[in-house]
Write a protein that holds these residues in place. Structure first.
Motif, PDB file in Angstrom:
ATOM      1  N   UNK A  77      11.404 -48.817  53.598  1.00 38.97           N
ATOM      2  CA  UNK A  77      12.754 -49.601  53.412  1.00 38.97           C
ATOM      3  C   UNK A  77      13.450 -49.245  54.427  1.00 38.97           C
ATOM      4  N   UNK A  78      14.153 -49.688  55.238  1.00 37.45           N
ATOM      5  CA  UNK A  78      15.083 -49.633  56.176  1.00 37.45           C
ATOM      6  C   UNK A  78      16.838 -49.507  56.360  1.00 37.45           C
ATOM      7  N   UNK A  79      17.096 -48.435  56.868  1.00 34.93           N
ATOM      8  CA  UNK A  79      18.055 -48.219  56.770  1.00 34.93           C
ATOM      9  C   UNK A  79      19.895 -48.134  58.098  1.00 34.93           C
ATOM     10  N   UNK A  80      20.175 -49.021  58.469  1.00 33.95           N
ATOM     11  CA  UNK A  80      20.983 -49.432  59.561  1.00 33.95           C
ATOM     12  C   UNK A  80      21.960 -47.957  59.890  1.00 33.95           C
ATOM     13  N   UNK A  81      22.411 -46.814  60.475  1.00 31.64           N
ATOM     14  CA  UNK A  81      22.616 -46.210  61.057  1.00 31.64           C
ATOM     15  C   UNK A  81      23.576 -46.889  62.202  1.00 31.64           C
TER      16      UNK A  81
ATOM     17  N   UNK B 130      26.083 -45.420  57.773  1.00 30.91           N
ATOM     18  CA  UNK B 130      25.183 -46.139  56.868  1.00 30.91           C
ATOM     19  C   UNK B 130      25.594 -46.980  55.908  1.00 30.91           C
ATOM     20  N   UNK B 131      24.190 -47.957  55.888  1.00 30.26           N
ATOM     21  CA  UNK B 131      24.917 -48.972  55.224  1.00 30.26           C
ATOM     22  C   UNK B 131      24.731 -48.017  53.570  1.00 30.26           C
ATOM     23  N   UNK B 132      23.698 -47.426  53.725  1.00 36.30           N
ATOM     24  CA  UNK B 132      22.975 -47.176  52.184  1.00 36.30           C
ATOM     25  C   UNK B 132      22.415 -45.869  52.070  1.00 36.30           C
ATOM     26  N   UNK B 133      22.328 -44.612  51.131  1.00 34.86           N
ATOM     27  CA  UNK B 133      21.889 -43.592  52.058  1.00 34.86           C
ATOM     28  C   UNK B 133      19.901 -43.065  50.482  1.00 34.86           C
ATOM     29  N   UNK B 134      20.051 -44.584  50.335  1.00 37.50           N
ATOM     30  CA  UNK B 134      19.185 -44.383  49.217  1.00 37.50           C
ATOM     31  C   UNK B 134      18.089 -45.310  49.213  1.00 37.50           C
ATOM     32  N   UNK B 135      16.745 -44.753  49.359  1.00 41.88           N
ATOM     33  CA  UNK B 135      16.015 -46.311  50.289  1.00 41.88           C
ATOM     34  C   UNK B 135      14.731 -46.367  49.350  1.00 41.88           C
ATOM     35  N   UNK B 136      13.723 -47.321  49.227  1.00 47.88           N
ATOM     36  CA  UNK B 136      12.116 -46.704  49.122  1.00 47.88           C
ATOM     37  C   UNK B 136      11.794 -46.835  49.962  1.00 47.88           C
ATOM     38  N   UNK B 137      10.879 -45.928  49.810  1.00 49.06           N
ATOM     39  CA  UNK B 137       9.324 -46.274  51.031  1.00 49.06           C
ATOM     40  C   UNK B 137       9.676 -47.258  51.401  1.00 49.06           C
TER      41      UNK B 137
ATOM     42  N   UNK C 279      11.538 -44.296  56.636  1.00 50.85           N
ATOM     43  CA  UNK C 279      10.636 -43.131  56.080  1.00 50.85           C
ATOM     44  C   UNK C 279       9.616 -43.558  54.891  1.00 50.85           C
ATOM     45  N   UNK C 280       7.837 -43.122  55.685  1.00 45.91           N
ATOM     46  CA  UNK C 280       7.094 -43.554  54.857  1.00 45.91           C
ATOM     47  C   UNK C 280       6.570 -42.644  53.659  1.00 45.91           C
ATOM     48  N   UNK C 281       7.051 -41.219  53.736  1.00 42.98           N
ATOM     49  CA  UNK C 281       6.730 -40.477  52.854  1.00 42.98           C
ATOM     50  C   UNK C 281       8.075 -40.425  52.008  1.00 42.98           C
ATOM     51  N   UNK C 282       8.320 -40.108  50.128  1.00 39.13           N
ATOM     52  CA  UNK C 282       9.159 -39.490  48.854  1.00 39.13           C
ATOM     53  C   UNK C 282       9.801 -38.134  49.333  1.00 39.13           C
ATOM     54  N   UNK C 283      11.040 -38.667  49.317  1.00 38.14           N
ATOM     55  CA  UNK C 283      11.707 -36.751  49.384  1.00 38.14           C
ATOM     56  C   UNK C 283      13.635 -37.019  49.985  1.00 38.14           C
ATOM     57  N   UNK C 284      14.108 -36.393  50.406  1.00 41.27           N
ATOM     58  CA  UNK C 284      15.655 -35.767  50.396  1.00 41.27           C
ATOM     59  C   UNK C 284      15.153 -35.408  52.503  1.00 41.27           C
ATOM     60  N   UNK C 285      15.762 -36.305  53.133  1.00 36.85           N
ATOM     61  CA  UNK C 285      15.739 -35.991  54.133  1.00 36.85           C
ATOM     62  C   UNK C 285      17.315 -35.765  54.765  1.00 36.85           C
ATOM     63  N   UNK C 286      17.187 -35.281  56.322  1.00 36.56           N
ATOM     64  CA  UNK C 286      18.589 -35.183  56.825  1.00 36.56           C
ATOM     65  C   UNK C 286      18.868 -35.693  58.079  1.00 36.56           C
TER      66      UNK C 286
END
Length: 552
Positions: A53-57, A44-51, A107-114
């Protein structure tokens, strides 16, 4: 005699020997290369995003050029949501190829997601990516300098009518036909000359008919019988309507006698000369009609003028009607008007009923009597079945299903017993009161990595049905498999459910479908009205679409 075996020694040149060795070595190298196992990498290009935002897997697969590679599709990244799956980029080198596919997730909810491991199928064999932990943080909002507004209400939009059913056109055509019939019956039609004359008062009508007789060609064509027949009918009809004596059915002598009696009684102020003149014309008409007499044309013209003069004299001789007579005439006219209006209404009602029956027969002929009856009785279920369905993923671990509408998240309060055994519980449901259809899902993460107790969950659902008023609950159980082959348990049966009105009972059916593994459980609960064919199709479609992810 001894048989001698001769041995022949074959010598192979050295150069040919090394050629065979080289050939075997190259084949061995080729086979080794061809049998090289495929490799799967992910990042992934990043593992920390804001509500939001998108990550590229990114998934990279290296395999033989002949290999068949299948990447995951749909919402397989739950609890993260798939925004877009980009096209696969392919690079070839010799007999190997590298496939690279990128997924945009959010993801549109804050938290840590697997981010769960994804299954890549290569030549029918599964290879899995690494699972990753993604952190979603909230966005700091400036509530001091920025002005905020209330959320705007929902705006209703018109339903797409691009494809209208056959019965819609039948109803529309029926209404148009009824409208045309009503317009034809109640419209103000232009009156013909005969109708206009018939609506005139008796005196004016008699004068108009005498003028029309003057312009006729009876005398030119020597049709004296028709001429005198119309002439006497005009004056007899006038006397019957305005003087109120039975003139049409009376002979000449009877009619003259009646006129003389009315004169003597003072009911008709007419002189004897006019009566005698009228008598002479009637005798002439009798001779023409019955004795085939042919008077002179001038005599026939003179008789018509005399009859016109007699009608005028008779009108002047009639006493003015009393107030009671005027009221009787007005009441008679009103009664005739109501009679005509009633006749028109009956005609319109019969025509409308005939058109409706014809339209109903056409609909039954096209759809069949069962479909028409079911459409009329179970219209809410039919609308749901034929409407736009929603395919979505609910809860975590996710439950994928397709339903007539979106299942809404429900606020859940855990009982004391559940607080010790359950770490997280997510519930979604949809209910349609028009046809008592209920669809609900429940995803539970247990506090301990143990197998879920299906029987306890089933008992809890049945108890909840009973608490809500269900009676005579019948239960059956069988094995179940999801759309992707995940095994589960299905409990189903019938019950008597409370209706919309107080004291009303409705026969219904229910189904409970459960999946689970160590540390989690997924559950789908359905209920619907028994005997509703469209509800049965809705439930079958929902059940056939159920799929679950069994990784926590």
């Amino acid at each position: 005699m001894k048989l001698e075996r001769k041995h022949t020694k074959v010598l192979i040149p050295l150069s040919k020997t090394w050629g065979w060795v080289l050939f075997l070595f190259l084949n061995f190298a080729f086979v080794s290369s061809a049998q090289q196992s495929p490799t799967v990498r992910s990042a992934v290009d990043t593992t920390i995003i804001k509500i939001g935002e998108q990550i590229n897997f990114m998934v990279s697969v290296e395999a033989d050029t002949t290999a068949q590679v299948l990447f995951p599709e749909g919402q397989t990244f739950s609890p993260l949501e798939t925004v877009e799956a980009f096209k696969t980029d392919t690079t070839r080198k010799a007999d190997r190829m590298t496939l690279q596919k990128i997924y945009a997730l959010t993801q549109f909810d804050s938290g840590s997601y697997l981010l769960p491991a994804q299954r890549i199928e290569i030549d029918g064999k599964g290879y899995f990516t690494d699972s990753l932990l993604v952190s979603v943080s909230t966005i700091e909002v400036d509530t001091v300098s920025k002005e905020f507004y209330d959320i705007k209400p929902l705006i209703s939009v018109e339903k797409n009518q691009a494809s209208l059913p056959f019965y819609f056109w039948v109803i529309l055509g029926t209404l148009l036909l009824v409208g045309i019939i009503l317009w034809y019956i109640f419209r103000r039609k232009p009156l013909s000359e005969e109708e206009q004359i018939a609506l005139l008062p008796p005196y004016d009508r008699a004068l108009q008919e005498l003028k029309k007789l003057e312009k006729s060609k009876y005398l030119i064509q020597e049709e004296y019988k028709k001429y005198y027949s119309e002439l006497t009918d005009i004056v007899r009809s006038y006397l019957e309507e305005d003087v109120h004596i039975s003139a049409l059915e009376s002979t000449t002598d009877q009619l003259i006698t009646k006129l003389e009696l009315m004169k003597d009684a003072g009911e008709l102020k007419i002189d004897d000369e006019t009566i005698q003149q009228f008598k002479q014309i009637l005798y002439t008409a009798d001779l023409v009609k019955f004795a085939r007499s042919k008077p002179e044309t001038s005599k026939a013209e003179e008789d018509r003028k005399s009859i016109e003069h007699i009608v005028i004299k008779t009108k002047e001789a009639i006493p003015e009607p009393t107030e009671e007579e005027l009221m009787e005439q007005a009441a008679y006219k009103e009664a005739m008007r109501k009679k005509a209006l009633k006749k028109r209404r009956i005609q319109a009602g019969l025509a409308t009923a005939a058109v409706i029956v014809i339209g109903l027969i056409a609909t039954v002929f096209y759809y069949g009597i069962d479909n028409v009856r079911n459409s009329l009785i179970y219209q809410p279920s039919k609308n749901l079945l034929e409407g736009e369905w929603v395919a979505s993923s609910y809860g975590y671990p996710p439950i994928d299903l397709t339903a007539p509408d979106v299942l809404l998240r429900q606020e859940v309060e855990l009982t004391t017993e559940e607080m010790n055994a359950v770490r997280d519980k997510q519930v979604f449901s949809f209910y349609n009161p028009d046809n008592l259809l209920w669809v609900g899902t429940s995803s539970v993460i247990l506090a301990e990595p143990t197998e879920p107790d299906y029987q306890k969950s089933i008992d809890r659902v049945l108890k909840d049905l009973a608490d809500k008023g269900a009676r005579n609950i019948i239960t059956k159980q069988e094995e179940f498999s999801s759309a992707s082959g995940v095994p589960g348990v299905k409990v189903y049966g019938s019950a008597s459910f409370p209706g919309e009105s107080e004291g009303d009972r409705v026969k219904g059916k229910y189904a409970i479908i459960l999946f689970g593994g160590k540390g989690f459980q997924q559950q789908v609960v359905l209920s619907w009205v028994e005997g509703d064919p469209y509800a049965e199709q809705i439930i079958d479609r929902i059940i056939n679409s159920i799929d679950v992810k069994t990784q926590v």
